[in-house]
Write an enzyme that holds these catalytic residues in place. Structure first.
Site, PDB file in Angstrom:
ATOM      1  N   GLN A 213       4.746  -9.268  26.116  1.00  0.00           N
ATOM      2  CA  GLN A 213       3.568  -8.548  25.649  1.00  0.00           C
ATOM      3  C   GLN A 213       3.595  -8.329  24.138  1.00  0.00           C
ATOM      4  O   GLN A 213       2.623  -7.818  23.585  1.00  0.00           O
ATOM      5  CB  GLN A 213       3.481  -7.185  26.347  1.00  0.00           C
ATOM      6  CG  GLN A 213       3.256  -7.249  27.841  1.00  0.00           C
ATOM      7  CD  GLN A 213       3.382  -5.910  28.518  1.00  0.00           C
ATOM      8  OE1 GLN A 213       4.149  -5.751  29.462  1.00  0.00           O
ATOM      9  NE2 GLN A 213       2.644  -4.910  28.072  1.00  0.00           N
ATOM     10  N   PHE A 244       2.606  -5.074  32.802  1.00  0.00           N
ATOM     11  CA  PHE A 244       2.566  -3.646  33.111  1.00  0.00           C
ATOM     12  C   PHE A 244       3.440  -2.803  32.191  1.00  0.00           C
ATOM     13  O   PHE A 244       3.767  -1.667  32.520  1.00  0.00           O
ATOM     14  CB  PHE A 244       2.967  -3.390  34.571  1.00  0.00           C
ATOM     15  CG  PHE A 244       2.252  -4.245  35.565  1.00  0.00           C
ATOM     16  CD1 PHE A 244       0.875  -4.190  35.686  1.00  0.00           C
ATOM     17  CD2 PHE A 244       2.954  -5.123  36.380  1.00  0.00           C
ATOM     18  CE1 PHE A 244       0.205  -4.993  36.600  1.00  0.00           C
ATOM     19  CE2 PHE A 244       2.301  -5.932  37.290  1.00  0.00           C
ATOM     20  CZ  PHE A 244       0.915  -5.866  37.405  1.00  0.00           C
ATOM     21  N   GLU A 248       6.980  -5.456  27.271  1.00  0.00           N
ATOM     22  CA  GLU A 248       6.647  -5.020  25.908  1.00  0.00           C
ATOM     23  C   GLU A 248       7.871  -5.111  25.007  1.00  0.00           C
ATOM     24  O   GLU A 248       7.843  -5.759  23.969  1.00  0.00           O
ATOM     25  CB  GLU A 248       6.098  -3.595  25.920  1.00  0.00           C
ATOM     26  CG  GLU A 248       5.712  -3.114  24.530  1.00  0.00           C
ATOM     27  CD  GLU A 248       5.054  -1.745  24.529  1.00  0.00           C
ATOM     28  OE1 GLU A 248       4.948  -1.164  23.436  1.00  0.00           O
ATOM     29  OE2 GLU A 248       4.659  -1.249  25.598  1.00  0.00           O
ATOM     30  N   ARG A 326       4.046  11.117  24.958  1.00  0.00           N
ATOM     31  CA  ARG A 326       2.771  10.949  25.672  1.00  0.00           C
ATOM     32  C   ARG A 326       2.745  11.787  26.950  1.00  0.00           C
ATOM     33  O   ARG A 326       1.691  12.293  27.340  1.00  0.00           O
ATOM     34  CB  ARG A 326       2.501   9.485  25.985  1.00  0.00           C
ATOM     35  CG  ARG A 326       1.101   9.247  26.531  1.00  0.00           C
ATOM     36  CD  ARG A 326       0.769   7.777  26.670  1.00  0.00           C
ATOM     37  NE  ARG A 326       0.302   7.173  25.440  1.00  0.00           N
ATOM     38  CZ  ARG A 326      -0.974   7.046  25.101  1.00  0.00           C
ATOM     39  NH1 ARG A 326      -1.920   7.532  25.887  1.00  0.00           N
ATOM     40  NH2 ARG A 326      -1.314   6.452  23.976  1.00  0.00           N
ATOM     41  N   ARG A 358       2.624   1.067  32.727  1.00  0.00           N
ATOM     42  CA  ARG A 358       1.207   1.429  32.723  1.00  0.00           C
ATOM     43  C   ARG A 358       1.001   2.950  32.728  1.00  0.00           C
ATOM     44  O   ARG A 358       1.348   3.639  33.675  1.00  0.00           O
ATOM     45  CB  ARG A 358       0.561   0.819  33.966  1.00  0.00           C
ATOM     46  CG  ARG A 358      -0.938   0.753  33.956  1.00  0.00           C
ATOM     47  CD  ARG A 358      -1.412  -0.005  35.176  1.00  0.00           C
ATOM     48  NE  ARG A 358      -2.798  -0.421  35.077  1.00  0.00           N
ATOM     49  CZ  ARG A 358      -3.356  -1.294  35.907  1.00  0.00           C
ATOM     50  NH1 ARG A 358      -2.636  -1.845  36.879  1.00  0.00           N
ATOM     51  NH2 ARG A 358      -4.618  -1.635  35.770  1.00  0.00           N
ATOM     52  N   GLU A 728      -5.051   1.424  31.596  1.00  0.00           N
ATOM     53  CA  GLU A 728      -4.146   2.448  32.095  1.00  0.00           C
ATOM     54  C   GLU A 728      -4.813   3.626  32.798  1.00  0.00           C
ATOM     55  O   GLU A 728      -4.300   4.101  33.809  1.00  0.00           O
ATOM     56  CB  GLU A 728      -3.281   2.973  30.942  1.00  0.00           C
ATOM     57  CG  GLU A 728      -2.309   1.953  30.400  1.00  0.00           C
ATOM     58  CD  GLU A 728      -1.564   2.465  29.179  1.00  0.00           C
ATOM     59  OE1 GLU A 728      -0.325   2.388  29.174  1.00  0.00           O
ATOM     60  OE2 GLU A 728      -2.222   2.951  28.238  1.00  0.00           O
TER      61      GLU A 728
END
Length: 781
Positions: A213, A244, A248, A326, A358, A728
């Site tokens: 990703q 997902f 990354e 987050r 996700r 998401e």
């Protein structure tokens, strides 16, 4: 002459392309099996296959490492150890802590120790098993709470607060409640596993094909481990078979190892992890332990909240700092907290380094406040929906704990609309009646909202580039920095370019993501793929549109404002036009440049971490779901009977793709909360290491009644055609399933007790909650 690049194209009428249900650009190839993934690329001559030799203990030191049997195994070409690496050896994506190979310290089971390369994949994997490794084992740390108590953190803790004296506000509240829950992690279980192929090039360069990703990060890290300039490494990524978040940061190690072996022997090398190795050696969604203390008034409105979230980061930082941030940002979900203290801890344990998934921590953060809503309702004898509605963001109660204003109107409209369309209150009455008459089977119902912030919380990642070529036959080639993992990003970008140029998307080809076309790209993550890359592609398309318009207007001696791009033609009156391809050909002959780059950076966002204040999100995507379940109180087994969803996508770029993302996100979220259980034994060995021991949802787990609708209202922010991200946010709609299970269990106490139900809420955990509630109910009598 008016500059077309400054036109507000989003305010124009929406012709074919934008807003249409165009199929995914690779859908037919997916079904036919002709879509090319990394492992499908025609193998170059002389390809060698690599396999990883990994640790079998979770913590300790290597006391003996004998690779002689590996080197002498049939077909083996070479071995790679830590001493063979010419450049950096720590490939931590943000903070150090991720050695690409180890020769001494073991921090988790599955840690790479060496790589063997052989003539066939089977020979490489068989040879890897021959390594003789002895360890001085130590007891692994697997408990996140214990790690925090001992000060074992991968990153420092963080706190945000709104209000002055939280403890005073709590102590003076008429009603005070507290609760604690464990939120399980989740395996990505992408259909295409981790795979990379490295091909040596001229001048010491390297071409990397990878399922990643974040191609630019792979480029950077490959260059750094090889100790060569970034411009010598090209990363090519056409598509992934799912990501997902698991690709990354954690696709990079395998690309780096393949590149190191390829550099050592100057032959192409492919490294593809077997499924069990993939599950053992790669990070998961972070497991969390969350705790709340809440004070409310007598109507259940929250007056004060003290919330703690603990993210189990595994052995290294990876992205844990931002993920726990987050979780903290979303610990309020859709509810106003006038006095709140939110603390976030990042525990270090001896497991794989957990990573993006996700929702990126948002789902884990939301769980604790949604638990609190149910708990308040049971304490007061109210319906949980009433408590949720009383606590929603609203007028003069519209500032988050990190001091960002909330546009709350969509929340109320979505919930009110869904409340009516799903017949929530009629079904609530029917379910109460059912439960009163049914001694064993109990039904549960819940409506839960989602407010999810859109933007990378790391500011510099909120940027994107694109490159567009016009060819003289009128066809268009687009390249941008986003990656396609099945979510339809390339389809939406082609629609955006088609809209800008007034041509059919059939004339547009979005090519593989390559670092030699668009440099320094951000990962495709944080639901930002279309927001960022769509805007960058639009800017490039508008530049080309401006050039064509200026050229044609000059040749026709008219003003550029008379020109209209539509239906594969450029019109200057209602009846006079030229075909788009003809204008492009003429422009080429007139030496008009037919290639352009576009760039976009998200405006308005900022966050001062020292003050825990700012606007980390450009906007919020919102939605709500109603789920109904049926629970067998003798076994703990259950079924999801019906789900109704209304989700906010702004002005939809492609309703078919958006609905697909909502359905898929919901089902994946349901799996996280109900069936997908990660299990490590006391020695830190992952036991749920294959699809045989790890259960993702099947089609039979989807609700037989599944109603999904789009709440289409243009995004007030200037996003691409005023759309909203959809990758998401729908994931968290599945919280309604977990809440409905709690509702069904609570019915055993006539809704007076709010049961403890950690996730995943497997039948075993549901039965445990049922038995605990029955015992508590008897004690209360």
């Amino acid at each position: 002459m008016r500059n077309l690049t400054t036109l507000d194209t989003a305010s124009a009428s929406i012709p074919s392309g934008i807003g249409q249900k165009i199929p995914h650009e690779s859908a037919e190839r997916h079904v036919a099996g002709s879509a090319i993934y990394v492992d499908d690329i025609r193998e170059p001559q002389g390809l060698i296959y690599a396999a990883v030799i990994r640790s079998t203990v979770a913590k300790g030191k290597i006391t003996r490492l004998d690779l002689t049997p590996v080197l002498h195994a049939p077909g083996v070409v070479t071995l790679l150890t830590l001493d063979d690496i010419p450049g950096i050896t720590d490939i931590g994506p943000v903070f150090p802590g991720d050695p690409i190979l180890t020769s001494d310290i073991i921090a988790y089971a599955g840690q790479p120790i060496a790589v063997v390369a052989a003539k066939t994949e089977r020979q490489a994997r068989q040879a890897a098993r021959l390594a003789v490794i002895e360890y001085a084992k130590e007891p692994p740390q697997l408990d996140a709470e214990a790690a925090v108590a001992a000060g074992e953190l991968v990153r420092p803790s963080h706190q945000m607060q709104i209000g002055e004296d939280i403890d005073l506000a709590l102590s003076s509240a008429p009603i005070r409640l507290e609760g604690k829950m464990y939120v399980g992690g989740q395996e990505h279980l992408y259909l295409e596993g981790q795979v990379s192929m490295a091909v040596p090039c001229e001048e010491g360069g390297m071409l990397i094909y990878t399922s990643s990703q974040h191609p630019s990060e792979v480029q950077k890290l490959v260059a750094e481990v090889l100790h060569i300039p970034f411009n010598r490494v090209t990363v090519d990524m056409r598509r992934m078979g799912g990501g997902f978040g698991g690709k990354e940061t954690q696709a990079a190690p395998w690309a780096c190892l393949a590149a190191l072996v390829a550099n050592k022997i100057q032959r192409p090398v492919k490294l593809r992890l077997p499924r069990i190795d993939d599950m053992v050696m790669t990070g998961k969604r972070h497991p969390f332990v969350n705790h709340y203390r809440i004070g409310t008034d007598n109507q259940g409105r929250i007056l004060a909240a003290d919330i703690t979230v603990i993210g189990n980061g595994g052995h290294s930082p990876d992205l844990t700092d931002a993920i726990v941030d987050r979780a903290m940002f979303h610990a309020d979900n859709a509810y106003f907290l006038s006095n709140a203290r939110i603390q976030g801890h990042r525990a270090r344990t001896n497991t794989v380094s957990h990573t993006a998934f996700r929702g990126f921590g948002g789902p884990q953060g939301m769980m604790i406040i949604e638990r609190a809503m149910d708990d308040i309702a049971r304490h007061l004898g109210c319906d949980p929906l009433d408590i949720r509605k009383r606590n929603l963001y609203q007028a003069e109660r519209d500032v988050t704990p990190y001091h960002q204003d909330v546009d709350y109107a969509p929340l109320h409209q979505i919930i009110e609309t869904l409340e009516e369309s799903s017949q929530y209150w009629l079904r609530r009455a029917a379910i109460r009646d059912w439960n009163a008459k049914s001694p064993v089977l109990k039904k549960g119902l819940a409506l839960t909202p989602v407010k999810f912030g859109i933007s990378f919380t790391v500011q510099h990642l909120n940027q994107a580039g694109a490159l567009i070529h016009l060819y003289t036959d009128g066809s268009v080639q687009v390249n941008h920095g986003g990656t396609e993992m099945g979510q339809g990003l390339h389809t939406k970008v082609s629609q955006i370019v088609a809209q800008c140029l007034g041509i059919s998307s059939e004339h547009i080809l979005v090519t593989a993501t390559r670092t030699d076309k668009v440099p320094n790209t951000s990962p495709t993550a944080a639901s930002s793929g279309t927001d960022l890359n769509g805007k960058a592609a639009e800017q490039a398309a508008l530049i080309l549109k401006q050039r064509l318009a200026e050229y044609l207007a000059q040749t026709l001696s008219i003003d550029v404002e008379q020109l209209r791009f539509a239906d594969d033609r450029i019109w200057w009156t209602d009846t006079d036009s030229k075909h788009f391809a003809e204008v492009v050909q003429d422009a080429y002959l007139a030496r008009v440049p037919l290639s352009a780059t576009g760039y976009y950076k998200t405006p308005k966002i900022w966050y001062d971490r020292t003050q825990a204040k700012g606007r980390p999100f450009f906007y919020f995507a919102m939605g709500a779901a109603v789920s109904e379940v049926l629970v067998d109180t003798l076994t703990g087994e259950y079924r999801l009977l019906q789900t109704d969803i209304l989700h906010d996508v702004g002005q939809s770029l492609n309703p078919a793709i958006d609905i697909g993302q909502i359905e898929g996100g919901f089902i994946q979220g349901m799996g996280w909360l109900t069936t997908e259980e990660l299990v490590w034994n006391p020695d830190g060995i992952l036991l749920s290491n294959s699809p045989a021991t790890y259960k993702i949802p099947a089609i039979s787990d989807a609700p037989p009644i599944f109603n999904v609708a789009l709440y289409e209202q243009p995004n007030p922010e200037a996003t691409i055609y005023h759309s909203k991200a959809v990758g998401e946010p729908p994931f968290m709609l599945a919280i309604s399933v977990w809440s409905a299970l709690r509702d069904a269990i609570s019915s055993l106490s006539d809704y007076r007790i709010s049961p403890d139900l950690d996730t995943p809420a497997t039948p075993e955990r549901v039965l445990t909650a049922i038995n605990a509630l029955r015992f508590a109910a008897k004690e209360a009598e």
